[in-house]
Design a protein around this motif. Structure first.
Motif: not given
Lengths: 328, 85
Positions: A300, A303, A306, B11, B14, B49, B53-54, B57, B59
């Motif tokens: 959870l 990444h 990354v 990405y 990034f 970032w 990003h999250h 998404e 989340r």
């Protein structure tokens, strides 16, 4: 079905009673992610990351303090010495059938003055911000020359590395292999340049004016040839801005033969600290990526790939910065 | 912009940040003051970032934010150690 489940529950109970199995499970999941909990390994948990940050801070602090208290244990050390620089330079010259250069105390004194001037005025260049040229130091030592030249290097670890770096640069190589020189001198001086501990190496070449040669110099022809590096390759002077917070340069320390060297060089120690700690966390992140994809674990958190890429980029950056030495 | 394109764009950003970090480290190798500022900025951008990003998404959680902050801090401290000597 219910019989199977109860059998499985029994197995779990048995497994939990097996001390060695539990210990093994715990040990493995210090390094590998857990499929049951969908979490990263223990060593990549939030607490562990806080510990790593604290460790880096503490060790960096120690690297600052220890050289002040125990300079013999941890300090700034290089294996550069005049004897090796002389030998290495003459070795390169002999490979091209050139005569060996003699060591000159006068040129060494001029080199020492040049290094001292760079530390005192916080610059790294052939020509000082105040316009002082290498020839001023040579002439200041009453060394009357026909030909003269200068090579500079900083922050190398060995004499061989210094001479190799000069040899691999066309303009410096020109000085190393110049047939017009007959003598050379060196200075290896430690001090603070732009606020950083620096080991400067100054190499000065020369051919003293002889009475016979003076007679050969015509009036309309310059009596001297100044040959540090070709003019087009002379890098710009990088003085410290007057309003910067950089402390005044500390008194330079000349490396005397036989001086006590610390057991560990603080620059090397810092390099290994950053690479080992960063490498360890990168290794754990790599394990996480590999094991999660193998077992199909969906976590959870953020990444991992990354995080790993960012850390690897930083480690490459550190490697670039800490590759020792630059020449001028 | 579909999901796949959005991911690709993020990405790509990034990747550009990473390459910029390496170029800056090569270009300003002799100027550690600038490198320190760049290291701080890169770590900050990395955290931002991760958060952006999250959140896109849907989340984003406290755990994820703290994970990016801690990793960013760790990398920044490593760079700072290397640049302070």
């Amino acid at each position: 079905m219910s019989k199977d489940l109860s059998k499985r529950d029994d197995l779990v109970v048995d497994w939990r009673r097996d001390y060695h199995a539990v210990e093994k499970y715990r040990f493995i999941h210090r390094f590998l992610p857990s499929a049951e909990e969908n979490k990263r390994s223990v060593l990549l948990s939030t607490k562990s990351l806080i510990v790593y940050c604290a460790l880096v801070l503490i060790i960096t602090g120690l690297f600052r303090v220890i050289p002040l208290i125990f300079p013999n244990v941890l300090g700034f050390a290089t294996n550069i010495n005049v004897s090796d620089l002389l030998t290495e330079t003459n070795k390169k010259r002999s490979e091209f059938g050139l005569s060996s250069l003699k060591y000159s105390n006068t040129l060494s004194e001029a080199a020492k003055k040049k290094a001292e001037h760079m530390f005192q005025n916080n610059y790294w260049a052939h020509v000082a911000p105040d316009g002082t040229e290498p020839w001023d130091f040579i002439l200041g030592e009453n060394y009357d020359y026909i030909y003269a030249g200068e090579n500079l290097a900083k922050n190398f670890n060995t004499s061989g590395d210094v001479v190799d770096a000069w040899y691999n640069s066309p303009s410096h190589k020109e000085n190393l292999l110049n047939k017009n020189y007959t003598e050379m001198g060196f200075a290896i001086v430690d001090g603070k340049l732009n606020g950083y501990e620096t080991t400067l190496v100054v190499q000065m070449f020369g051919k003293p004016r002889l009475p016979v040669q003076v007679a050969e110099v015509s009036e309309d022809k310059p009596a001297v040839e100044m040959n540090p590096v070709p003019a087009e390759e002379t890098p710009e002077v990088v003085p410290v801005p007057a309003d910067s917070n950089v402390e005044p340069a500390a008194k330079p320390v000349y490396q005397e033969p036989g001086a006590v060297k610390p057991l560990m060089d603080v620059r090397m120690a810092s390099r290994w600290l950053t690479l080992i700690m960063g490498g360890f966390v990168a290794f754990l992140l790599g394990l996480d990526v590999w094991y999660s994809s193998k077992k199909g674990i969906i976590k959870l958190g953020g990444h991992t790939i990354v995080h790993l890429s960012f850390l690897i980029l930083a480690l490459v950056g550190i490697w670039i910065v800490l590759v020792p030495g630059s020449i001028l | 912009m579909n999901e796949k394109e959005r991911h690709l764009a993020e990405y790509l950003v990034f990747g550009v940040l990473g390459i910029a970090l390496l170029i800056a480290f090569i270009a300003f190798r002799e100027n550690r003051g600038i490198l320190r500022v760049i290291s701080g900025l890169e770590s900050l951008l990395y955290v931002l970032w991760g958060i952006i990003h999250h959140s896109r998404e849907d989340r984003l959680s406290k755990e994820i934010v703290s994970e990016y902050i801690l990793l960013g801090t760790f990398v920044f401290l490593l760079l700072l150690t290397a640049l302070s000597i």
